[in-house]
Write a protein that holds these residues in place. Sequence first.
Motif, PDB file in Angstrom:
ATOM      1  N   GLN A   1       2.877  17.615  -4.748  1.00  0.00           N
ATOM      2  CA  GLN A   1       3.169  16.321  -4.694  1.00  0.00           C
ATOM      3  C   GLN A   1       2.613  15.376  -3.832  1.00  0.00           C
ATOM      4  OE1 GLN A   1       7.370  16.155  -3.717  1.00  0.00           O
ATOM      5  NE2 GLN A   1       8.062  16.006  -5.774  1.00  0.00           N
ATOM      6  N   GLY A   2       1.924  14.311  -4.442  1.00  0.00           N
ATOM      7  CA  GLY A   2       0.938  13.404  -3.762  1.00  0.00           C
ATOM      8  C   GLY A   2       2.004  12.502  -2.731  1.00  0.00           C
ATOM      9  N   GLU A   3       2.828  11.513  -3.369  1.00  0.00           N
ATOM     10  CA  GLU A   3       3.640  10.628  -2.859  1.00  0.00           C
ATOM     11  C   GLU A   3       4.843  11.248  -2.664  1.00  0.00           C
ATOM     12  OE1 GLU A   3       3.459   7.124  -5.025  1.00  0.00           O
ATOM     13  OE2 GLU A   3       1.553   6.529  -4.216  1.00  0.00           O
ATOM     14  N   ALA A   4       5.631  10.781  -1.465  1.00  0.00           N
ATOM     15  CA  ALA A   4       6.956  11.025  -1.673  1.00  0.00           C
ATOM     16  C   ALA A   4       7.660  10.640  -2.713  1.00  0.00           C
ATOM     17  CB  ALA A   4       7.742  10.451  -0.076  1.00  0.00           C
ATOM     18  N   PRO A   5       8.659  11.590  -3.171  1.00  0.00           N
ATOM     19  CA  PRO A   5       9.325  10.999  -4.227  1.00  0.00           C
ATOM     20  C   PRO A   5      10.547  10.420  -4.059  1.00  0.00           C
ATOM     21  CG  PRO A   5      10.077  13.248  -3.669  1.00  0.00           C
ATOM     22  CD  PRO A   5       8.966  12.859  -2.680  1.00  0.00           C
ATOM     23  N   PHE A   6      10.144   8.886  -4.522  1.00  0.00           N
ATOM     24  CA  PHE A   6      11.122   7.801  -4.465  1.00  0.00           C
ATOM     25  C   PHE A   6      10.733   6.600  -5.141  1.00  0.00           C
ATOM     26  CE2 PHE A   6       9.113   7.098  -0.336  1.00  0.00           C
ATOM     27  CZ  PHE A   6       9.207   5.611  -0.507  1.00  0.00           C
ATOM     28  N   VAL A   7      11.796   6.130  -5.852  1.00  0.00           N
ATOM     29  CA  VAL A   7      11.455   4.692  -6.398  1.00  0.00           C
ATOM     30  C   VAL A   7      11.953   3.262  -5.692  1.00  0.00           C
ATOM     31  CG1 VAL A   7      12.182   3.409  -8.415  1.00  0.00           C
ATOM     32  CG2 VAL A   7      11.506   5.863  -8.628  1.00  0.00           C
ATOM     33  N   VAL A   8      11.186   2.526  -5.722  1.00  0.00           N
ATOM     34  CA  VAL A   8      11.785   1.260  -4.954  1.00  0.00           C
ATOM     35  C   VAL A   8      12.092   0.180  -6.100  1.00  0.00           C
ATOM     36  CG1 VAL A   8      11.171  -0.715  -3.392  1.00  0.00           C
ATOM     37  CG2 VAL A   8      10.402   1.700  -2.776  1.00  0.00           C
ATOM     38  N   VAL A   9      13.204  -0.198  -6.086  1.00  0.00           N
ATOM     39  CA  VAL A   9      13.806  -1.527  -6.919  1.00  0.00           C
ATOM     40  C   VAL A   9      13.784  -2.732  -6.273  1.00  0.00           C
ATOM     41  CG1 VAL A   9      14.897  -2.302  -8.904  1.00  0.00           C
ATOM     42  CG2 VAL A   9      14.566  -0.013  -8.722  1.00  0.00           C
ATOM     43  N   SER A  10      12.664  -3.665  -6.029  1.00  0.00           N
ATOM     44  CA  SER A  10      12.685  -4.529  -5.250  1.00  0.00           C
ATOM     45  C   SER A  10      12.071  -6.024  -6.043  1.00  0.00           C
ATOM     46  CB  SER A  10      11.435  -4.323  -4.243  1.00  0.00           C
ATOM     47  OG  SER A  10      11.175  -5.505  -3.464  1.00  0.00           O
ATOM     48  N   LYS A  11      12.485  -7.354  -5.734  1.00  0.00           N
ATOM     49  CA  LYS A  11      12.035  -8.216  -6.479  1.00  0.00           C
ATOM     50  C   LYS A  11      11.478  -9.402  -5.509  1.00  0.00           C
ATOM     51  CE  LYS A  11      15.219  -8.276 -10.413  1.00  0.00           C
ATOM     52  NZ  LYS A  11      16.397  -9.048 -11.181  1.00  0.00           N
ATOM     53  N   VAL A  12      10.098  -9.947  -6.168  1.00  0.00           N
ATOM     54  CA  VAL A  12       9.536 -11.121  -5.291  1.00  0.00           C
ATOM     55  C   VAL A  12       9.135 -12.054  -6.303  1.00  0.00           C
ATOM     56  CG1 VAL A  12       8.759  -9.318  -3.626  1.00  0.00           C
ATOM     57  CG2 VAL A  12       7.087  -9.947  -5.660  1.00  0.00           C
ATOM     58  N   GLY A  13       8.563 -13.083  -5.749  1.00  0.00           N
ATOM     59  CA  GLY A  13       7.875 -14.258  -6.439  1.00  0.00           C
ATOM     60  C   GLY A  13       6.505 -14.126  -6.764  1.00  0.00           C
ATOM     61  N   ARG A  14       6.181 -15.048  -7.361  1.00  0.00           N
ATOM     62  CA  ARG A  14       4.459 -15.074  -7.386  1.00  0.00           C
ATOM     63  C   ARG A  14       4.024 -15.508  -6.244  1.00  0.00           C
ATOM     64  NH1 ARG A  14       3.279 -13.810 -12.385  1.00  0.00           N
ATOM     65  NH2 ARG A  14       5.063 -14.005 -14.066  1.00  0.00           N
ATOM     66  N   ASP A  15       4.471 -15.804  -5.235  1.00  0.00           N
ATOM     67  CA  ASP A  15       4.099 -16.435  -4.036  1.00  0.00           C
ATOM     68  C   ASP A  15       4.003 -15.084  -3.108  1.00  0.00           C
ATOM     69  OD1 ASP A  15       6.784 -15.963  -3.829  1.00  0.00           O
ATOM     70  OD2 ASP A  15       6.974 -17.419  -2.295  1.00  0.00           O
ATOM     71  N   PHE A  16       4.169 -13.883  -3.410  1.00  0.00           N
ATOM     72  CA  PHE A  16       4.502 -12.651  -2.567  1.00  0.00           C
ATOM     73  C   PHE A  16       2.929 -12.613  -2.173  1.00  0.00           C
ATOM     74  CE2 PHE A  16       4.824  -8.134  -2.158  1.00  0.00           C
ATOM     75  CZ  PHE A  16       5.428  -8.099  -0.922  1.00  0.00           C
ATOM     76  N   ALA A  17       3.147 -12.380  -0.692  1.00  0.00           N
ATOM     77  CA  ALA A  17       1.643 -12.157   0.355  1.00  0.00           C
ATOM     78  C   ALA A  17       1.269 -10.965   0.566  1.00  0.00           C
ATOM     79  CB  ALA A  17       2.023 -13.211   1.220  1.00  0.00           C
ATOM     80  N   TYR A  18       2.177 -10.010   0.240  1.00  0.00           N
ATOM     81  CA  TYR A  18       1.775  -8.669   0.805  1.00  0.00           C
ATOM     82  C   TYR A  18       1.861  -7.473  -0.183  1.00  0.00           C
ATOM     83  CZ  TYR A  18       3.051 -11.273   5.110  1.00  0.00           C
ATOM     84  OH  TYR A  18       3.195 -12.071   6.126  1.00  0.00           O
ATOM     85  N   ALA A  19       1.108  -7.909  -1.495  1.00  0.00           N
ATOM     86  CA  ALA A  19       1.180  -7.031  -2.601  1.00  0.00           C
ATOM     87  C   ALA A  19       0.285  -5.948  -2.321  1.00  0.00           C
ATOM     88  CB  ALA A  19       0.570  -7.716  -4.018  1.00  0.00           C
ATOM     89  N   SER A  20      -0.677  -5.925  -1.396  1.00  0.00           N
ATOM     90  CA  SER A  20      -1.612  -4.989  -1.145  1.00  0.00           C
ATOM     91  C   SER A  20      -1.215  -4.039   0.129  1.00  0.00           C
ATOM     92  CB  SER A  20      -3.209  -5.396  -0.736  1.00  0.00           C
ATOM     93  OG  SER A  20      -3.173  -6.316   0.102  1.00  0.00           O
ATOM     94  N   ALA A  21      -0.284  -4.792   0.742  1.00  0.00           N
ATOM     95  CA  ALA A  21       0.300  -3.756   1.980  1.00  0.00           C
ATOM     96  C   ALA A  21       0.705  -2.408   1.410  1.00  0.00           C
ATOM     97  CB  ALA A  21       1.348  -4.469   2.515  1.00  0.00           C
TER      98      ALA A  21
ATOM     99  N   PRO B   1       4.360  -1.971  -0.872  1.00  0.00           N
ATOM    100  CA  PRO B   1       4.420  -2.658  -1.904  1.00  0.00           C
ATOM    101  C   PRO B   1       3.187  -2.125  -2.795  1.00  0.00           C
ATOM    102  CG  PRO B   1       4.506  -4.536  -0.552  1.00  0.00           C
ATOM    103  CD  PRO B   1       4.339  -3.059   0.269  1.00  0.00           C
ATOM    104  N   ALA B   2       1.960  -1.711  -2.461  1.00  0.00           N
ATOM    105  CA  ALA B   2       0.960  -1.127  -3.177  1.00  0.00           C
ATOM    106  C   ALA B   2       1.489  -0.007  -3.792  1.00  0.00           C
ATOM    107  CB  ALA B   2      -0.232  -1.003  -2.248  1.00  0.00           C
ATOM    108  N   ARG B   3       2.010   0.642  -3.063  1.00  0.00           N
ATOM    109  CA  ARG B   3       2.493   1.952  -3.543  1.00  0.00           C
ATOM    110  C   ARG B   3       3.597   1.869  -4.598  1.00  0.00           C
ATOM    111  NH1 ARG B   3       0.884   4.715   1.322  1.00  0.00           N
ATOM    112  NH2 ARG B   3       2.866   4.297   2.227  1.00  0.00           N
TER     113      ARG B   3
END
Length: 366
Positions: free
Chosen positions: A74-94, A97-99
Amino acid sequence: MPLAAEPDDAHEEGEDQQLLLTAKGGPALEGLVVGSYCHDVLIRGGRIVGETLGGAAAFVSNVLDAASPREEEQGEAPFVVVSKVGRDFAYASAPAPARRPPLLCASPTTSFHAQFSDAAASAHAPDRELRRVRACDPIYPADLPDRRFAYGLAVGVAGEVLPETLERMIRLCHAVLVDAQALIRAFDGDGAVGHVALEDTPYARLLPRVAFLKASSEEAPYVGVETARRQCCVIVTDGRDGCRLYWDGGEARVAPFPAVQVDPTGAGDSFLAGFAAGLLWGLSATDAALLGNFFGAAAVSQAVKEILEEKIAKRSSPCINGTTFTFDRSSVHDELHAALQEAARLMPEQQQADPTNGNGGDICSV
Ligand SMILES: Nc1ncnc2c1ncn2[C@@H]1O[C@H](COP(=O)(O)OP(=O)(O)O)[C@@H](O)[C@H]1O
Ligand SMILES: O=P([O-])([O-])O[C@@H]1[C@@H](O)[C@H](O)[C@@H](O)[C@H](O)[C@@H]1O
């Protein structure tokens, strides 16, 4: 230990009816993390001193990625995140959120202003006043993936995990761990965060189907520990004092780790994720709480990072690119030495100042 699934979701005949959160065999250890990323604006003395990615989902993701067990392939740890943001979200590449990208909504990203008093860095309790200045959409049951998970973490920060969403999590996950802040936060007209009694909320009836409920010492009175511990295991975190576990018939104190507190944000979230990772490794709840305390302490002590930010102007091209190593003792050397020495000195001092540090968990029956 309550199992979360409904009778109609019951496990196969003969399947282990104990908690399935163990790395040794059993089903895939996929997790479901529900709660939105947000924008945090940190304010001290009326001045903005930082703007960062926030939301328990972000802190939890980082800790689970670092500490949860995974199969070799397994590459990534096996979990899913369900989260909501708007179009102003400033950290998409952190990293978090990137993963595990959030769902995009028309409403703006949830934002908090965190007002710190000067006492916050050294005082016993983090002195933080939170105000929700924007709120994204809630997370609905239909937003969750339609499959089973080994465990779920309900980690809302702004009331986004609706009661029906928590109920759906409970149906989908073998064991659900809940942060009380997802259930008992109330917001006044200005967005100031207050609390309501858990027993007065629609979440209360779900408690017997929750495995662990984590609350900070500030939230604990609203949870009603004595009532809640008869329905699930309650963990009360207490800043630099570590935490206590309360279950029906016993309780345990689990000792903290020393830390030089720089920013208390994310300590509780990191605690919960560290605790969950400990369970995933097959530790007892009391032992897993050690891992929770470890990640909580790590979250608050960004001392070295802060020193580096203050003392060193970041170079556009880091020396580590292989061609530009130099060996001079620069003008910041002595200053850096003094600052790091001070940080190192504070660590054992903080430990000694608190005689309860360094002991194992004291378990007693009630
Ligand atoms: N100053 C500190 N020193 C060492 N550990 C800490 C410190 N602050 C927090 N922690 C760890 O993080 C956990 C959660 O912190 P706490 O302040 O209780 O939660 P919250 O962030 O929800 O208010 C604590 O139980 C402890 O293990
Ligand atoms: O500091 P902590 O209590 O663990 O958790 C915090 C929340 O209380 C806060 O609402 C959010 O804006 C932060 O990003 C962080 O998630």
